[in-house]
Write an enzyme that holds these catalytic residues in place. Structure first.
Site, short mmCIF file in Angstrom:
data_model
loop_
_atom_site.label_atom_id
_atom_site.label_comp_id
_atom_site.label_asym_id
_atom_site.label_seq_id
_atom_site.Cartn_x
_atom_site.Cartn_y
_atom_site.Cartn_z
N TYR A 95 -5.24 53.50 3.49
CA TYR A 95 -6.07 52.98 2.49
C TYR A 95 -5.65 53.68 1.21
O TYR A 95 -5.48 53.06 0.07
CB TYR A 95 -7.67 53.49 2.72
CG TYR A 95 -8.37 52.56 3.71
CD1 TYR A 95 -8.62 51.15 3.31
CD2 TYR A 95 -8.49 53.03 5.01
CE1 TYR A 95 -9.28 50.26 4.35
CE2 TYR A 95 -9.04 52.31 5.92
CZ TYR A 95 -9.46 50.79 5.61
OH TYR A 95 -9.95 50.21 6.82
N ASN A 116 -12.26 40.42 2.49
CA ASN A 116 -11.31 39.69 2.69
C ASN A 116 -11.62 38.35 3.10
O ASN A 116 -12.12 38.60 4.64
CB ASN A 116 -10.00 40.46 3.51
CG ASN A 116 -8.82 39.78 3.66
OD1 ASN A 116 -8.84 38.51 3.31
ND2 ASN A 116 -8.13 40.25 4.55
N CYS A 124 -5.45 42.79 6.72
CA CYS A 124 -6.28 44.04 6.42
C CYS A 124 -6.19 44.75 7.66
O CYS A 124 -6.37 46.03 7.60
CB CYS A 124 -7.65 43.74 6.08
SG CYS A 124 -8.55 42.59 6.86
N HIS A 125 -5.71 44.21 8.63
CA HIS A 125 -5.66 44.80 9.98
C HIS A 125 -4.58 46.09 10.03
O HIS A 125 -4.70 47.14 10.75
CB HIS A 125 -5.58 44.12 11.12
CG HIS A 125 -4.30 43.08 11.14
ND1 HIS A 125 -4.27 42.15 10.56
CD2 HIS A 125 -2.87 43.61 11.66
CE1 HIS A 125 -3.00 41.45 10.54
NE2 HIS A 125 -2.40 42.36 11.48
N GLU A 154 1.82 43.17 17.08
CA GLU A 154 2.78 43.06 15.98
C GLU A 154 3.56 44.06 16.24
O GLU A 154 4.90 43.70 15.96
CB GLU A 154 2.03 43.32 14.45
CG GLU A 154 1.29 42.15 13.86
CD GLU A 154 1.02 42.25 12.79
OE1 GLU A 154 1.13 43.61 12.05
OE2 GLU A 154 0.30 41.32 12.03
#
Length: 158
Positions: A95, A116, A124-125, A154
């Site tokens: 963050y 979001n 945002c993950h 990912e």
């Protein structure tokens, strides 16, 4: 804005449950779901195009997202969401790192993450706490498990 119990425009099965797509004059929104919700008999065609992109992402997180229109969010939130899209697939920013990129504070960035409307498109993950995962889905049940799955998905495709 649609209520959570309204019918969806599209529903995409996912390993963690479903991704719901809602579409109206403000644009499209994505919603992570643990259980299916009803789908409209005549959904907005824009929603199906977004659902197709979601399905492709679930197969290949390196796919290139086509722009998704949304008028939701303040100018600051839009700036944070745009900066999120610069985080490479398979990587995370804290963050604090995201806050530095938008010249703001971590708490304000965390609030923008929570608001979001297009998770996955605005990833945002990929934003985590300095020590740990941080939050996800504003603390709703199953949120952190979904965040873990997305990050593993990912990182497994690097």
């Amino acid at each position: 804005m649609n209520r959570l119990d309204d019918e969806l425009d599209a529903l995409v099965p996912a390993p963690f449950g479903f991704v719901g797509v809602r579409s109206d004059e403000a644009g499209e929104r994505l919603q992570f779901l643990l259980h299916a919700l009803p789908v409209k008999a005549s959904p907005n065609p824009r929603a199906q195009a977004v659902a197709d992109q979601v399905a492709t992402y679930l197969e290949n997180p390196h796919m290139v997202w086509q722009p998704i229109q949304s008028t939701l969010g303040t100018a600051f939130q839009q700036r944070v969401w745009q900066a999120m899209r610069a985080i490479p697939v398979g990587e995370t920013w804290t963050y604090s790192q995201l806050a530095a990129a938008v010249d703001s504070g971590p708490r304000a960035v965390a609030n923008a993450c929570g608001a979001n409307p297009l998770p996955l498109f605005n990833p945002c993950h990929r934003v985590v706490a300095s020590h740990g995962l941080g939050g996800f889905m504003q603390g709703l049940d199953g949120g952190l498990e979904i965040k873990r799955w997305l990050l593993a998905h990912e990182q497994g495709h690097k």
